[in-house]
Design a protein around this motif. Structure first.
Motif: not given
Length: 358
Positions: A189, A192-194, A197, A293, A325, A328-329, A331-332
C-alpha cells in the motif's frame, strides 16, 4: 462470561460521531499556523524524494543530498519569480492609471443605472459604501491568508528538510503500527500510494506549466497587458477547481476592460479561456494527471469550500491534493474501496453492470 461487545443504536452513535468530527476540525482550525506549512511540506517532500534518493545513490551524504535537493528547488522558484518580476514592476507603475480608468468606467456605469434602471445616484452611493465596508472586512481576511502563506514559505524548507531527513523513521513507525502480520500488505500500500502521489503532484505541476503557456500566448495575441503575469496567475488559480477558473478569467477581463476603450477584447478573453478550460479538462488532465486519482465535481466543490472555510486560501489549494491522496489510499485498502469510488469521477453507469438475461 458474556461478550462485552455492545452495539449502540444509531441515535447514540450519530451524535458522538458528529461531536468527534466537530472537535477534529476545530483542532485543525486552531493549529492551522502549524499544520498548513507542514501539509505543504509533506507534498513537497513527496515530490522531491526521488531526486534526493538519487543523490544518495551517488554516494552523497544524506544531509548534503537533502540540502542540494532543496537548493535546486529554490533556484527553480527564484528563476520563476525573476522571470515574472519585470511584469510585476510594470503592473505596480500602472496602478494610478488603472485606478483613474476604473473610476471613469464606474461613473459611466452609475449614469447608465440612473437613466435605464431608475436607481438614484444617492442610492448607488449608499450601496457602494456597503460594498466597500464588506470588501474591507474580506480584504482583512485575505491579507491574513496572505500573511499565513508567507509564513508557509519561511517554515516550508525547514519542515521539508526534516521530513526528508526522518522519512525512514516515519515509514518504520507505520510498519510497526500495523504489526508484523500485515507488513507485506502495508508495504504494498505504501509503495503504490507513494508512486501514485508523486505522479499525481508532478502531473499537476506539468498541467500548470502547460496552462500558463496557453494562457500567456492567448493574452499576448489579444494584446492584453501583463499577459505573462496574468497567464501564470491564472494557471496557478486553475489548481482550485471551478472557483479558481472563474477568478482566472475575471482578472484579465478586468484588466482588458480598464485598459481598453472597447469591450471586444474582454469577450474574446472569455471565449479563449473557456476553450483553454475545455482543452485542459478533456485533453491535458486525462493525459498528464493520472485519471485514477481524479475527483468528481461534487466532492471537488465541497472540499474546496470546506478547505477555504478551514484554512483560507491555503486550504483551498491543499484540499484537492489531500482528497486525491485519500482516494489513492482508499483504492488500495479492500474495506475502504467504496469510499474511493464515492470520491472518484467514474461514470455511475459503469459501476453497475446490467443483467443481460433480463
Amino acid at each position: 462470561m458474556h461478550s462485552s461487545n455492545k452495539q449502540y443504536p444509531f441515535f447514540i452513535k450519530a451524535p458522538l460521531i458528529l461531536v468527534g468530527l466537530y472537535l477534529f476540525f476545530y483542532i485543525l482550525f486552531l493549529l492551522k499556523d502549524i499544520l498548513v506549512p507542514f501539509a505543504f511540506a509533506g507534498l513537497v517532500a513527496i515530490l522531491l524524494n526521488p531526486l534526493c534518493t538519487r543523490f544518495e545513490r551517488f554516494g552523497i551524504p544524506k544531509v548534503w543530498a537533502i540540502s542540494l535537493t532543496l537548493l535546486i528547488a529554490a533556484l527553480v522558484l527564484a528563476g520563476l519569480f525573476y522571470f515574472l518580476s519585470s511584469q510585476i514592476s510594470q503592473f505596480g507603475e500602472l496602478i494610478p492609471t488603472l485606478k483613474a480608468r476604473s473610476q471613469e468606467l464606474l461613473g459611466q456605469l452609475q449614469q447608465w443605472a440612473a437613466e435605464k434602471l431608475g436607481i438614484s445616484m444617492q442610492k448607488q452611493t449608499d450601496m457602494l459604501h456597503k460594498l466597500t465596508d464588506n470588501g474591507q472586512q474580506y480584504l482583512g481576511h485575505t491579507l491574513g491568508s496572505i500573511f499565513g502563506i508567507l509564513g508557509v514559505f519561511f517554515l516550508l524548507p525547514v519542515y521539508t528538510f526534516l521530513l526528508l531527513l526522518y522519512k525512514e523513521q516515519l515509514v518504520k513507525f507505520v510498519y510497526e503500527s500495523f504489526g508484523n502480520t500485515h507488513q507485506e500488505h502495508v508495504q504494498d500500500v505504501l509503495q503504490s500510494t507513494k508512486g501514485a502521489i508523486q505522479s499525481y503532484i508532478a502531473g499537476l505541476l506539468i498541467e500548470t506549466a502547460i496552462i500558463a503557456v496557453l494562457n500567456s500566448v492567448a493574452l499576448l495575441i489579444l494584446g492584453v497587458k501583463y499577459a505573462i503575469l496574468l497567464g501564470t496567475i491564472g494557471a496557478i488559480l486553475n489548481l482550485i477547481p471551478y472557483i479558481g477558473g472563474l477568478i482566472a478569467i475575471a482578472l484579465p477581463v478586468m484588466i482588458a476592460t480598464v485598459t481598453n476603450d472597447n469591450f471586444t477584447t474582454p469577450l474574446l478573453i472569455v471565449g479563449v479561456y473557456l476553450l483553454i478550460q475545455f482543452i485542459d479538462n478533456h485533453l491535458i488532465v486525462p493525459k498528464v494527471v493520472a485519471s485514477k486519482v481524479s475527483i468528481n465535481a461534487l466532492i471537488s466543490i465541497v472540499v474546496v469550500l470546506m478547505g477555504g472555510a478551514l484554512w483560507g486560501v491555503s486550504g483551498m489549494f491543499l484540499s484537492i491534493p489531500f482528497v486525491a491522496i485519500l482516494k489513492i489510499i482508499f483504492d488500495h485498502i479492500e474495506g475502504l474501496k467504496p469510499w474511493g469510488r464515492l470520491l472518484g469521477d467514474n461514470n455511475p453507469g459503469n459501476l453497475i453492470k446490467p443483467d443481460k438475461n433480463k
